[in-house]
Write a protein that holds these residues in place. Structure first.
Motif, PDB file in Angstrom:
ATOM      1  N   VAL A  69     -22.236  47.378  -8.940  1.00  0.00           N
ATOM      2  CA  VAL A  69     -21.559  48.355  -9.797  1.00  0.00           C
ATOM      3  C   VAL A  69     -20.164  48.632  -9.260  1.00  0.00           C
ATOM      4  O   VAL A  69     -19.901  48.454  -8.073  1.00  0.00           O
ATOM      5  CB  VAL A  69     -22.340  49.690  -9.874  1.00  0.00           C
ATOM      6  CG1 VAL A  69     -23.635  49.539 -10.644  1.00  0.00           C
ATOM      7  CG2 VAL A  69     -22.605  50.262  -8.504  1.00  0.00           C
ATOM      8  N   SER A  70     -19.299  49.072 -10.144  1.00  0.00           N
ATOM      9  CA  SER A  70     -17.979  49.560  -9.745  1.00  0.00           C
ATOM     10  C   SER A  70     -18.034  51.076  -9.812  1.00  0.00           C
ATOM     11  O   SER A  70     -18.534  51.649 -10.785  1.00  0.00           O
ATOM     12  CB  SER A  70     -16.901  49.041 -10.692  1.00  0.00           C
ATOM     13  OG  SER A  70     -16.760  47.661 -10.543  1.00  0.00           O
ATOM     14  N   GLU A 143      -9.660  55.266  -7.589  1.00  0.00           N
ATOM     15  CA  GLU A 143      -9.761  53.863  -7.982  1.00  0.00           C
ATOM     16  C   GLU A 143     -11.220  53.423  -7.996  1.00  0.00           C
ATOM     17  O   GLU A 143     -12.020  53.849  -7.165  1.00  0.00           O
ATOM     18  CB  GLU A 143      -8.974  53.024  -6.966  1.00  0.00           C
ATOM     19  CG  GLU A 143      -8.900  51.562  -7.272  1.00  0.00           C
ATOM     20  CD  GLU A 143      -8.133  50.797  -6.201  1.00  0.00           C
ATOM     21  OE1 GLU A 143      -8.349  49.577  -6.123  1.00  0.00           O
ATOM     22  OE2 GLU A 143      -7.353  51.405  -5.445  1.00  0.00           O
ATOM     23  N   GLU A 144     -11.555  52.574  -8.946  1.00  0.00           N
ATOM     24  CA  GLU A 144     -12.903  52.006  -8.971  1.00  0.00           C
ATOM     25  C   GLU A 144     -12.964  50.864  -7.965  1.00  0.00           C
ATOM     26  O   GLU A 144     -12.094  50.012  -7.936  1.00  0.00           O
ATOM     27  CB  GLU A 144     -13.258  51.489 -10.363  1.00  0.00           C
ATOM     28  CG  GLU A 144     -13.642  52.584 -11.321  1.00  0.00           C
ATOM     29  CD  GLU A 144     -14.210  52.045 -12.616  1.00  0.00           C
ATOM     30  OE1 GLU A 144     -14.934  51.031 -12.592  1.00  0.00           O
ATOM     31  OE2 GLU A 144     -13.913  52.641 -13.652  1.00  0.00           O
ATOM     32  N   LYS A 145     -14.027  50.893  -7.154  1.00  0.00           N
ATOM     33  CA  LYS A 145     -14.209  49.846  -6.142  1.00  0.00           C
ATOM     34  C   LYS A 145     -15.635  49.331  -6.221  1.00  0.00           C
ATOM     35  O   LYS A 145     -16.515  49.967  -6.799  1.00  0.00           O
ATOM     36  CB  LYS A 145     -13.902  50.392  -4.744  1.00  0.00           C
ATOM     37  CG  LYS A 145     -12.440  50.797  -4.582  1.00  0.00           C
ATOM     38  CD  LYS A 145     -12.114  51.216  -3.174  1.00  0.00           C
ATOM     39  CE  LYS A 145     -10.636  51.595  -3.089  1.00  0.00           C
ATOM     40  NZ  LYS A 145     -10.266  52.004  -1.747  1.00  0.00           N
ATOM     41  N   ASN A 146     -15.843  48.177  -5.593  1.00  0.00           N
ATOM     42  CA  ASN A 146     -17.192  47.608  -5.621  1.00  0.00           C
ATOM     43  C   ASN A 146     -18.130  48.423  -4.730  1.00  0.00           C
ATOM     44  O   ASN A 146     -17.705  49.273  -3.953  1.00  0.00           O
ATOM     45  CB  ASN A 146     -17.183  46.120  -5.249  1.00  0.00           C
ATOM     46  CG  ASN A 146     -16.778  45.876  -3.813  1.00  0.00           C
ATOM     47  OD1 ASN A 146     -17.083  46.645  -2.912  1.00  0.00           O
ATOM     48  ND2 ASN A 146     -16.082  44.775  -3.594  1.00  0.00           N
ATOM     49  N   GLN A 152     -18.899  51.921   2.359  1.00  0.00           N
ATOM     50  CA  GLN A 152     -18.087  52.005   3.583  1.00  0.00           C
ATOM     51  C   GLN A 152     -17.279  53.299   3.604  1.00  0.00           C
ATOM     52  O   GLN A 152     -17.225  53.991   4.629  1.00  0.00           O
ATOM     53  CB  GLN A 152     -17.152  50.802   3.693  1.00  0.00           C
ATOM     54  CG  GLN A 152     -17.860  49.509   4.037  1.00  0.00           C
ATOM     55  CD  GLN A 152     -16.946  48.291   3.920  1.00  0.00           C
ATOM     56  OE1 GLN A 152     -15.841  48.358   3.386  1.00  0.00           O
ATOM     57  NE2 GLN A 152     -17.436  47.156   4.414  1.00  0.00           N
ATOM     58  N   ASN A 153     -16.644  53.634   2.491  1.00  0.00           N
ATOM     59  CA  ASN A 153     -15.852  54.866   2.434  1.00  0.00           C
ATOM     60  C   ASN A 153     -16.738  56.105   2.521  1.00  0.00           C
ATOM     61  O   ASN A 153     -16.373  57.088   3.165  1.00  0.00           O
ATOM     62  CB  ASN A 153     -15.007  54.901   1.164  1.00  0.00           C
ATOM     63  CG  ASN A 153     -13.743  54.090   1.301  1.00  0.00           C
ATOM     64  OD1 ASN A 153     -13.609  53.256   2.189  1.00  0.00           O
ATOM     65  ND2 ASN A 153     -12.806  54.307   0.408  1.00  0.00           N
ATOM     66  N   PHE A 154     -17.890  56.044   1.863  1.00  0.00           N
ATOM     67  CA  PHE A 154     -18.835  57.162   1.907  1.00  0.00           C
ATOM     68  C   PHE A 154     -19.248  57.432   3.356  1.00  0.00           C
ATOM     69  O   PHE A 154     -19.235  58.579   3.814  1.00  0.00           O
ATOM     70  CB  PHE A 154     -20.047  56.819   1.044  1.00  0.00           C
ATOM     71  CG  PHE A 154     -20.906  57.988   0.632  1.00  0.00           C
ATOM     72  CD1 PHE A 154     -20.683  59.281   1.078  1.00  0.00           C
ATOM     73  CD2 PHE A 154     -21.978  57.768  -0.216  1.00  0.00           C
ATOM     74  CE1 PHE A 154     -21.496  60.337   0.682  1.00  0.00           C
ATOM     75  CE2 PHE A 154     -22.806  58.815  -0.622  1.00  0.00           C
ATOM     76  CZ  PHE A 154     -22.565  60.095  -0.164  1.00  0.00           C
ATOM     77  N   VAL A 155     -19.587  56.398   4.092  1.00  0.00           N
ATOM     78  CA  VAL A 155     -19.979  56.543   5.504  1.00  0.00           C
ATOM     79  C   VAL A 155     -18.832  57.147   6.310  1.00  0.00           C
ATOM     80  O   VAL A 155     -19.036  58.069   7.114  1.00  0.00           O
ATOM     81  CB  VAL A 155     -20.431  55.186   6.092  1.00  0.00           C
ATOM     82  CG1 VAL A 155     -20.542  55.253   7.613  1.00  0.00           C
ATOM     83  CG2 VAL A 155     -21.754  54.747   5.477  1.00  0.00           C
ATOM     84  N   LYS A 156     -17.618  56.668   6.111  1.00  0.00           N
ATOM     85  CA  LYS A 156     -16.458  57.197   6.853  1.00  0.00           C
ATOM     86  C   LYS A 156     -16.250  58.682   6.574  1.00  0.00           C
ATOM     87  O   LYS A 156     -15.958  59.456   7.481  1.00  0.00           O
ATOM     88  CB  LYS A 156     -15.191  56.422   6.484  1.00  0.00           C
ATOM     89  CG  LYS A 156     -15.129  55.041   7.073  1.00  0.00           C
ATOM     90  CD  LYS A 156     -13.861  54.337   6.602  1.00  0.00           C
ATOM     91  CE  LYS A 156     -13.860  52.874   7.010  1.00  0.00           C
ATOM     92  NZ  LYS A 156     -12.704  52.142   6.446  1.00  0.00           N
TER      93      LYS A 156
END
Length: 163
Positions: A69-70, A143-146, A152-156
């Motif tokens: 999903v994006s 921005e929509e990302k894969n 990765q961003n959520f964890v950070k």
């Protein structure tokens, strides 16, 4: 008829307990301070990061090949004043992942559900405390990302919140 001896028999074990070596420190102020500090330490350690369970589930789903999903993905270096709103965005997007998993019957559906559930429970307990500043974006403005970049961003963001 109760006698004075019954009362003494009950009081004597308590007297011995208070005079024992393990409770002798409780007789003075310093001993009480040490006792309360020691009793508080485990609570502090265990409650350090309220998102610990979410992090565990994110680790489980991050390598999933059947989630494609994006998603609107906030930046990990977003303004600290926006941290709570950023977290809410991540959890809202987790609901999108959950719906996608239900449709495709993916292997990580339960882990995704746990992330969403734990996040919502935490936000319900702690009503929105931050006020939206002009710098903070709405979820749809990111921005929509894969899926991989999203996780990765959520964890950070969670790790930054837990410091």
């Amino acid at each position: 008829q109760k006698t004075y001896l019954d009362s003494v028999c009950l009081q004597y074990p308590f007297y011995q307990l208070l005079n024992s070596h393990c409770f002798c420190l409780l007789k003075n102020g310093m001993g009480l301070i040490i006792f309360f500090l020691c009793a508080h330490v485990p609570k502090t350690e265990a409650g350090h990061c309220k998102w610990a369970e979410v992090l565990k589930d994110l680790e489980r789903i991050k390598t999933s090949k059947d989630i494609d999903v994006s998603l609107y993905t906030a930046n990990a270096d977003e303004d600290v004043k926006c941290q709570e709103l950023v977290m809410r965005c991540f959890f809202l997007e987790t609901e999108v992942i959950f719906q996608e998993c239900r449709i495709k019957n993916c292997s990580k559906t339960q882990d995704v559900w746990n992330i969403w559930k734990n996040g919502n429970e935490s936000f319900e307990k702690n009503k929105l405390t931050s006020t939206k500043s002009g710098k903070c974006k709405e979820c749809e403005e990111y921005e929509e990302k894969n899926f991989t970049e999203f996780v990765q961003n959520f964890v950070k963001v969670i790790q930054r919140d837990c410091k």
